[in-house]
Design an enzyme around this catalytic site. Sequence first.
Site, short mmCIF file in Angstrom:
data_model
loop_
_atom_site.label_atom_id
_atom_site.label_comp_id
_atom_site.label_asym_id
_atom_site.label_seq_id
_atom_site.Cartn_x
_atom_site.Cartn_y
_atom_site.Cartn_z
N LYS A 1 38.39 43.70 59.20
CA LYS A 1 39.25 43.67 58.01
C LYS A 1 40.67 43.45 58.49
CE LYS A 1 38.88 44.51 53.50
NZ LYS A 1 37.78 44.12 52.62
N GLY B 1 34.60 49.69 33.85
CA GLY B 1 35.27 48.50 34.39
C GLY B 1 34.52 47.24 34.02
N VAL B 2 35.12 46.46 33.12
CA VAL B 2 34.46 45.20 32.74
C VAL B 2 35.33 44.03 33.19
CG1 VAL B 2 32.89 45.95 30.94
CG2 VAL B 2 35.28 45.58 30.36
N GLY B 3 35.54 43.99 34.52
CA GLY B 3 36.23 42.86 35.14
C GLY B 3 35.20 41.83 35.51
N VAL C 1 32.88 41.69 38.12
CA VAL C 1 31.54 42.18 38.42
C VAL C 1 30.91 42.82 37.18
CG1 VAL C 1 30.21 43.80 39.85
CG2 VAL C 1 32.11 42.52 40.86
P1 NAD Z 1 38.27 43.19 38.61
O1 NAD Z 1 39.70 43.49 38.94
O2 NAD Z 1 37.89 41.86 38.08
O3 NAD Z 1 37.71 44.29 37.59
C1 NAD Z 1 38.02 45.63 37.66
C2 NAD Z 1 38.12 46.14 36.23
O4 NAD Z 1 38.28 47.56 36.25
C3 NAD Z 1 39.35 45.58 35.49
O5 NAD Z 1 38.93 45.10 34.22
C4 NAD Z 1 40.27 46.79 35.34
O6 NAD Z 1 41.04 46.75 34.16
C5 NAD Z 1 39.26 47.93 35.31
N1 NAD Z 1 39.80 49.24 35.67
C6 NAD Z 1 40.74 49.54 36.59
N2 NAD Z 1 40.96 50.87 36.61
C7 NAD Z 1 40.14 51.41 35.68
C8 NAD Z 1 39.89 52.74 35.23
N3 NAD Z 1 40.56 53.77 35.71
N4 NAD Z 1 38.98 52.93 34.26
C9 NAD Z 1 38.30 51.89 33.73
N5 NAD Z 1 38.49 50.61 34.12
C10 NAD Z 1 39.39 50.37 35.08
O7 NAD Z 1 37.47 43.53 39.96
P2 NAD Z 1 35.99 43.11 40.33
O8 NAD Z 1 36.04 41.93 41.21
O9 NAD Z 1 35.14 43.10 39.12
O10 NAD Z 1 35.57 44.34 41.26
C11 NAD Z 1 35.21 45.58 40.70
C12 NAD Z 1 34.87 46.56 41.81
O11 NAD Z 1 33.81 46.02 42.61
C13 NAD Z 1 36.01 46.83 42.80
O12 NAD Z 1 35.91 48.16 43.25
C14 NAD Z 1 35.73 45.87 43.94
O13 NAD Z 1 36.28 46.33 45.16
C15 NAD Z 1 34.21 45.93 43.96
N6 NAD Z 1 33.58 44.75 44.57
C16 NAD Z 1 33.78 43.51 44.03
C17 NAD Z 1 33.17 42.41 44.61
C18 NAD Z 1 33.32 41.03 44.02
O14 NAD Z 1 32.56 40.13 44.42
N7 NAD Z 1 34.22 40.81 43.09
C19 NAD Z 1 32.36 42.57 45.76
C20 NAD Z 1 32.15 43.86 46.27
C21 NAD Z 1 32.78 44.93 45.66
#
Ligand code: NAD
Length: 366
Positions: A91, A191-193, A195
């Site tokens: 990392k 969290g509805v980002g 993933v």
């Molecule tokens: P993202 O930023 O697209 O989505 C995260 C969502 O969580 C956002 O909508 C944000 O508003 C919401 N959020 C933040 N704080 C919050 C809280 N306190 N309560 C409720 N919602 C909250 O990120 P992502 O890419 O979807 O990743 C989500 C998680 O998965 C992260 O922890 C990331 O490290 C992990 N992850 C992602 C990937 C990937 O391929 N994107 C791979 C491995 C792990």
Amino acid sequence: MEIKEVQSAKQEGVFAMAAEFGHEQVVHCYDEATGLKALIAIHNTALGPALGGTRMWNYASEQDALIDVLRLSRGMTFKAAISGLNLGGGKAVLIGDAKTMKTEAYLRRFGKFIQSLSGKYITAEDVNMKTSDMEFIGMETQYVTGLPESMGGGGDPSPVTAYGVYMGIKATAKKVYGSDDLGGKKIAVQGVGQVGTYLLEYLVKENAKVTITDISEEKVKEVAKRFGVDAVAQDKIYDLDMDIYTPCALGATLNDDTIPRLKCAIVAGGANNQLKDEVKHGYMLLDKGITYAPDFLINAGGLINVGNEFYGNYNRERVYHHAEKIYDTCLNILNLAEKEKITSQEAAIHLAEKRIAEVGKVRIPR
Ligand code: NAD
């Protein structure tokens, strides 16, 4: 290597910390002209080159940056090993303000540092790093992955991550309920980002009863309407009457405050580092009879995607086939944890270490 609480090393020096967590190499990169201050941590290369994203953060201190890079790189070793990838764990962190400091020269200087490691470390995107940043880094080094499809890369890894999380949820349901059918199961997605939203497609298709939350009210409204699911306020998620809690936002949401509130049978989600304390909170869940799907296993789809991209001849079908294996691995881990009366996190780390020890020996020329 045992499970250790990395934060406990806060007061120690770099060699003591690297030794404690088994790092091979920690590289300090400094460039006066661009203001670059970077740390690259190579945890373990027994299975292959150390792959892990670059995170840019305005750390309160250099010690905090060091702890973060050591902790994250160690996690990547286990994630790659448990996923059957021929990769090690690494990392990088860039210390500074991502909004003001990321110039072309800054990123290319960082790329040169990566190139100087001759492939021992391969970078990709992480917090505060974009695809366009990877393009600048890639002008100075070939050891970069996670490029957009237009540049011959694998594109957005989130759909693959979501698919792996879905496999992990199903495997855990199989272990707990005897069936992996999620129809009618009450699932709370935090969290509805990226993933979380891709995951919803699978859950809704299977007729799970999904409730969502997010800090963004706008997002919650839009996603709830799009998928026809319920929504709750941010802090209410832990108190829901639910079967499965699915963290897809932040780390450390499994802690002293939240675990006593959980009424679910399963925790399985995509967020990284869900257990605030790997050991203590792993056992708190176990004692409550909650089955936990290790996060670093079930969210490995993204790494599987960028790893396959780096191997070359990227093929989306092969990537999904690889991510599907998370189902069997998860079930094996849950069975091992039950047999050994240990947490699933410990069982997953044991299996990862076993593969590193056994396959690592095969790779060393005799
Ligand atoms: P993202 O930023 O697209 O989505 C995260 C969502 O969580 C956002 O909508 C944000 O508003 C919401 N959020 C933040 N704080 C919050 C809280 N306190 N309560 C409720 N919602 C909250 O990120 P992502 O890419 O979807 O990743 C989500 C998680 O998965 C992260 O922890 C990331 O490290 C992990 N992850 C992602 C990937 C990937 O391929 N994107 C791979 C491995 C792990």
